[in-house]
Design an enzyme around this catalytic site. Structure first.
Site, mmCIF file in Angstrom:
data_model
loop_
_atom_site.group_PDB
_atom_site.id
_atom_site.type_symbol
_atom_site.label_atom_id
_atom_site.label_comp_id
_atom_site.label_asym_id
_atom_site.label_seq_id
_atom_site.Cartn_x
_atom_site.Cartn_y
_atom_site.Cartn_z
ATOM 1 C CB ILE A 165 -3.936 1.748 108.641
ATOM 2 C CG1 ILE A 165 -5.235 2.263 108.260
ATOM 3 C CG2 ILE A 165 -2.663 1.916 107.961
ATOM 4 C CD1 ILE A 165 -5.517 3.475 107.739
ATOM 5 C CG ASN A 212 -5.838 5.569 123.751
ATOM 6 O OD1 ASN A 212 -6.082 4.952 122.885
ATOM 7 N ND2 ASN A 212 -6.103 6.788 123.905
ATOM 8 C CG PHE A 245 -0.502 4.352 112.001
ATOM 9 C CD1 PHE A 245 -0.875 4.133 110.777
ATOM 10 C CD2 PHE A 245 0.499 3.536 112.732
ATOM 11 C CE1 PHE A 245 0.055 3.730 110.130
ATOM 12 C CE2 PHE A 245 1.272 2.864 111.561
ATOM 13 C CZ PHE A 245 1.036 3.117 110.239
ATOM 14 C CB ALA A 276 -5.289 10.030 114.524
ATOM 15 C CG PHE A 277 -10.256 10.192 118.104
ATOM 16 C CD1 PHE A 277 -10.130 9.130 118.524
ATOM 17 C CD2 PHE A 277 -10.028 11.461 119.019
ATOM 18 C CE1 PHE A 277 -10.216 8.739 120.018
ATOM 19 C CE2 PHE A 277 -9.946 11.179 120.435
ATOM 20 C CZ PHE A 277 -10.169 9.930 120.873
ATOM 21 C CB SER A 278 -10.088 8.264 111.910
ATOM 22 O OG SER A 278 -10.543 7.033 112.117
ATOM 23 C CE1 TYR A 281 -8.762 11.864 110.819
ATOM 24 C CE2 TYR A 281 -9.768 11.958 108.480
ATOM 25 C CZ TYR A 281 -8.756 11.587 109.462
ATOM 26 O OH TYR A 281 -7.786 10.533 108.956
ATOM 27 C CG HIS A 318 -14.981 3.256 107.318
ATOM 28 N ND1 HIS A 318 -14.494 3.310 108.582
ATOM 29 C CD2 HIS A 318 -14.480 4.576 106.799
ATOM 30 C CE1 HIS A 318 -13.919 4.330 108.752
ATOM 31 N NE2 HIS A 318 -13.877 5.175 107.528
ATOM 32 N NE ARG A 345 -20.507 10.008 105.144
ATOM 33 C CZ ARG A 345 -19.646 9.028 105.329
ATOM 34 N NH1 ARG A 345 -20.185 7.972 106.058
ATOM 35 N NH2 ARG A 345 -18.677 9.134 104.481
#
Ligand code: UDP
Length: 338
Positions: A11, A31, A77, A79-81, A149, A205, A297
């Site tokens: 994104i 990073n 933005f 972040a781990f997702s 999360y 996804h 899931r």
């Protein structure tokens, strides 16, 4: 000057692209743990900008940037997702998503940043329980994350809001994303040829996984549960095109110039089931592939669809790509290119 964290990610990179097209002055941090150098190289070809390979946990180096540059806007933005990973390794999520956000907010607020745009998620709502006659989620819906999360993002939201209460110059816009999909709408010789798009490792996804299956990069696609309380038994999600979502962030920058801080849901306000997405991919790609029925899931709500009236009325937002064909075609063109 605008500082963007996580600008090499899915994104973030689409927002960087749109800001470059508007000739904005940017510093992009990433990073490259989940983002890609190749994405940065592609964006540099649109227009040169300052990219710094830096982890937000290196607070002193981040602070040097605030001292060196006149940063007035931060779009955060980084972040781990991945929901599943956050359940297995919650500390990783709270450290990277929440602790790093606390530090960034502290630095931004104390160095005169007056616009803070934060990337949040519909996961803050958890498993929605609707009142009779309601099936859309608005911003006042009670928040109740069901995984680390979602909680790591909700805690970050709280920190941002509390800081804005004590520093009236520090204004924020929080965007809660529903399901983001599709790729850069860019045409080459009349064919859609995205320059950037979605790439996760591992990919979890739905849309990219179905497209990989259509392209024989995977053997099959598994439907996670077909016994939900929905018309065809599979989960329903509100898929928003990534370029529409990026445009929302650009509008957000102007919005807080003249308005109070606020929180907005980002989605189209209608959803598609897993089976509908699979069938659309089959039709659009003209490919048949193996579809398996698997068990549910963990942590998947049956229906997640936004009420987007607030963003439409207050931000005057109009979707450009509210069309499943455009979402799938752009994602397919991208998937073929990687
Ligand atoms: N899903 C699925 N098979 C897959 C991946 C996802 O059936 O291989 C379903 C998932 O259970 C959810 C929907 O597709 O109902 C969207 O999942 P995704 O991981 O894309 O996004 P999420 O809604 O979890 O943010």
């Amino acid at each position: 000057m605008i500082l963007i964290t996580g600008g090499a990610g899915y994104i973030g990179s689409h927002v960087v692209k749109q800001l470059l097209e508007k000739n904005e002055d940017l510093i992009v941090l990433d990073n490259l743990s989940t983002g890609f150098q190749k994405t940065i190289d592609t964006l540099q070809n649109i227009k040169k900008f300052c990219f710094i390979n830096l982890d937000l946990k290196e607070i002193h180096k981040v602070e040097e940037l605030f001292k060196k540059y006149k940063i007035n806007t931060v779009i955060h933005f980084a972040a781990f997702s991945q929901v599943g990973e956050s359940i297995q390794n919650p500390i990783k999520y709270y450290m990277n998503n929440t602790v790093n956000t606390i530090n960034l907010v502290r630095l931004a607020s104390s160095h005169g940043v007056n616009k803070f745009i934060f990337s949040s998620t519909a996961a803050v709502y958890g498993e929605p329980k609707f009142k009779l006659g309601k099936n859309l989620i608005d911003e006042d819906f009670r928040t109740n994350p069901i995984n680390p999360y979602g909680m790591s993002k909700l805690m970050s939201e709280k920190v941002i809001k509390d800081e804005a209460k004590v520093n009236c110059k520090f204004k924020y816009v929080i965007f809660r994303y529903f399901n983001v999909a599709g790729a850069d709408i860019y045409f080459d010789d009349n064919n859609i040829q995205p320059r950037i798009g979605e790439c996760h490792s591992p990919e979890t996804h739905l849309i990219p996984l179905i497209l990989k299956t259509a392209l024989n990069k995977r053997e099959n696609i598994a439907i996670f549960g077909d016994d939900y309380n929905t018309p065809d038994g599979t989960c329903i999600r509100d898929y928003i095109h990534v370029d529409d979502l990026a445009d929302i962030h650009i509008k957000g920058i102007d919005y807080i110039e003249y308005n109070d801080s606020d929180t907005f849901n980002c989605g189209y306000g209608h959803g598609y089931s897993v089976k509908e997405i699979i069938n659309s991919v089959k039709t659009l790609t003209q490919k048949n592939f193996k579809v398996l029925n698997d068990k549910r899931r963990e942590g998947d709500p049956s229906v997640l669809v936004s009420d987007n009236n607030k963003i439409i009325s207050k931000m005057n937002w109009k979707a450009k790509y509210d069309d499943l064909n455009i979402i799938i075609n752009s994602a397919y063109a991208w998937e073929k290119s990687i």
